[in-house]
Scaffold this active site. Structure first.
Site, PDB file in Angstrom:
ATOM      1  CB  THR A 239     -15.106  17.841  15.022  1.00 22.65           C
ATOM      2  OG1 THR A 239     -14.360  16.875  14.261  1.00 22.65           O
ATOM      3  CG2 THR A 239     -14.188  18.520  16.014  1.00 22.65           C
TER       4      THR A 239
ATOM      5  CE  LYS B 285     -17.109  14.403  24.704  1.00 26.90           C
ATOM      6  NZ  LYS B 285     -16.920  14.384  23.231  1.00 26.90           N
TER       7      LYS B 285
END
Length: 550
Positions: A386, A116
């Site tokens: 997160t 990613k």
């Protein structure tokens, strides 16, 4: 309850007759006889949070036979499933995995991981974004040339009249060009956990948790399969032991609550207050769907976040499937409508899974000898991934604070420091996530209009945006130790969405020498991007290399 409890200490007892936990209190005698030379950490709950914390602490803390060494026990229940849909991460995960002493290929194959390099946002701005004909921009992981400093930003802002001006992320990094070309962030010959482009991972969350369990137990972490029925507390209020439905009490010196949304220790037993931020971040539900892919299908090297009328859709590519999900606000969209959104998006009739969550965080995540890590500490929607990063930060902080002797004064000081830093980090994250919505020019639905209402913005964010209309962001706008997202991340979102500002106006004419240097730097970045696209491998072929070389 399977265990009779004699009078003496305070106990939090839990039963689950239906789907809700029932809280009760009793008194039991203290548990004694512990060896003072060996200290024991007891972790409640497995999943990614529990097993990542266990694996990291097993490597970071002194272990027996060292005086004052820690043993680690993790208690998880087969009756309580994990959430298992968090499939994205931060670049920090590379350092964490490297610390565990395993190879990158081992981790990637075991967790079905892919690379990613950032997040692609589609449909968020409400119109064409700077540098693109479509409503489309990137938040890449590479820092701009010049790092955290404003660097090229004022010169990019002042070139708004140039029709050939690229998107901000494309102008200041080589990574956007690499991402759009479907390339991996590194080459097969590059060292583990490093490469030309900054990167994180996508992965199968359930497989990752199992791999972390294997790593942790290989480093001496004890695993107990049990459902906790009661929490035994000392007269001072600390937790002394856990009583399972079946078996003997599990005593400990320090406890980690990784029990997920249930928050059995920090919430039910210790009653830590929960700060709800649903009035700022509206999304409180998600409908997930996994979509199989062909063995030769391309794999996007980024998370795709596509906005819809009342939220957004995540799309994450793994080697054999895509993980997708419709995130939405139940105040603005029904479950049935959200189900229709994800089915229309994927164009297939596959099973879905509904997730309900409360957005916010505990204002006391460390109480006495107990710390909450993961969902028990707090939760935000999966935008910007997160969740695991907050687990990493908490585990690292706990490891530092548990090193060396711990008297009551040291433990109380550690708790205050941890709570101050973690709550500040959670609050800063709320501001950054809200930025994605409040800067948008979308006004086509009540959801987007409500997000644009300054009454729903945190005060700190309102203050920042008011000033940034006329000046560049400054280091004084951020307390770095509390920030999950560095200033360049704020810039990628602000200027990806086309935030209107006077900052930088006239700098090209006013500073001709610096302007020439900036123009030359933009050219070098463009050439670096072209070279990177030519030299880096296709993302799927790179993933296959790592999966083969286990």
């Amino acid at each position: 309850m399977a265990t009779a409890l004699p009078p003496g200490r305070t106990v939090a007892a839990f039963s689950r007759p239906g789907r809700e936990w029932v809280f009760a209190k009793a008194e039991v005698e203290p548990v004694g006889g512990r060896d003072a030379m060996t200290r024991r950490i007891v972790i409640v709950g497995g999943g990614t949070a529990g097993w990542l914390s266990a694996a990291y602490l097993a490597r970071a803390l002194p272990r027996p036979p060292h005086a004052g060494g820690w043993t680690i026990t993790l208690v998880e229940s087969a009756e309580i499933p994990t959430i298992g849909v968090g499939e994205g991460s931060f670049p920090t995960l590379r350092t964490t995995i490297a610390t565990l002493g395993r190879s990158e290929a081992d981790f990637m194959r075991a967790s079905d991981a892919t690379f990613k390099q950032g997040v692609r946002f589609a449909g968020w701005a409400g119109g064409a974004t700077p540098g693109h004909a479509d409503d489309d921009y990137f938040h890449p992981f590479n820092l701009p040339l010049g790092g955290d400093a404003p660097g090229l930003l004022p010169f990019w802002l002042d070139s708004a009249r140039d029709p050939a001006r690229p998107a901000f992320a494309d102008a200041v990094t080589a990574q956007e060009r690499v991402i759009r070309a479907g390339k991996g962030p590194k080459r097969a010959q590059d060292a583990d956990f490093g490469g030309p482009m900054n990167y994180a991972y996508h992965f199968d969350a359930a497989k990752l948790a199992l791999w972390l369990r294997d790593v942790a137990t290989a480093h001496g972490v004890e695993r107990i399969e049990a459902t906790i029925a009661a929490v035994d507390r000392t007269a001072s209020g600390d937790i002394a032991s856990l009583t399972p439905l079946v078996g003997e009490p599990i005593a400990g010196d320090f406890f980690l609550d990784c029990s997920g949304f249930r928050a059995l220790l920090i919430g039910e037993a210790l009653e830590a207050p929960f700060h709800d931020v649903g009035d700022v971040l509206f999304n409180d539900r998600a409908i997930a769907m996994q979509v199989p892919t062909q063995a030769d299908a391309s794999i996007a090297p980024y998370t795709l976040a596509t906005a819809h009328d009342a939220g957004w859709i995540w799309d994450i590519g793994l080697s054999t499937r895509r993980g997708t999900g419709c995130v939405y606000s139940s105040r603005h969209m029904s479950d049935e409508a959200a189900e229709a959104v994800i089915r229309t998006y994927n164009g297939v009739d596959l099973p879905t899974r509904l997730l309900r969550f409360r957005t916010g965080y505990r204002t006391q995540q460390w109480i006495g000898n107990t710390v909450a890590i993961g969902l028990s500490a707090g939760f935000f929607e999966p935008l910007e991934s997160t969740g695991i990063m907050l687990v990493e930060v908490a585990a690292r902080m706990v490891a530092d604070m548990l090193t060396g002797p711990l008297d009551q004064a040291a433990l109380a000081g550690a708790a205050r420091s941890f709570n101050r830093q973690m709550t500040a980090r959670f609050a800063a994250t709320v501001e950054f996530l809200k930025l994605h919505y409040c800067v948008s020019q979308r006004r086509d639905t009540p959801y987007w209009r409500d997000n644009a209402d300054p009454a729903s913005w945190p005060e700190g964010l309102r203050d920042k945006l008011a000033q940034w209309r006329h000046r560049l962001p400054s280091r004084f706008d951020f307390v770095v130790d509390y920030e999950t997202f560095l200033p360049p991340s704020w810039a990628f979102i602000l200027h990806g969405l086309g935030y209107a500002t006077d900052a930088g106006r006239g700098i090209l004419a006013a500073q001709p020498e610096q302007a020439r240097d900036a123009i030359a730097a933009f050219g070098k970045i463009r050439q670096a991007g072209l070279q990177a696209v030519a030299n880096l491998p296709d993302h799927r072929s790179l993933v296959q290399h790592y999966h083969r070389n286990h």
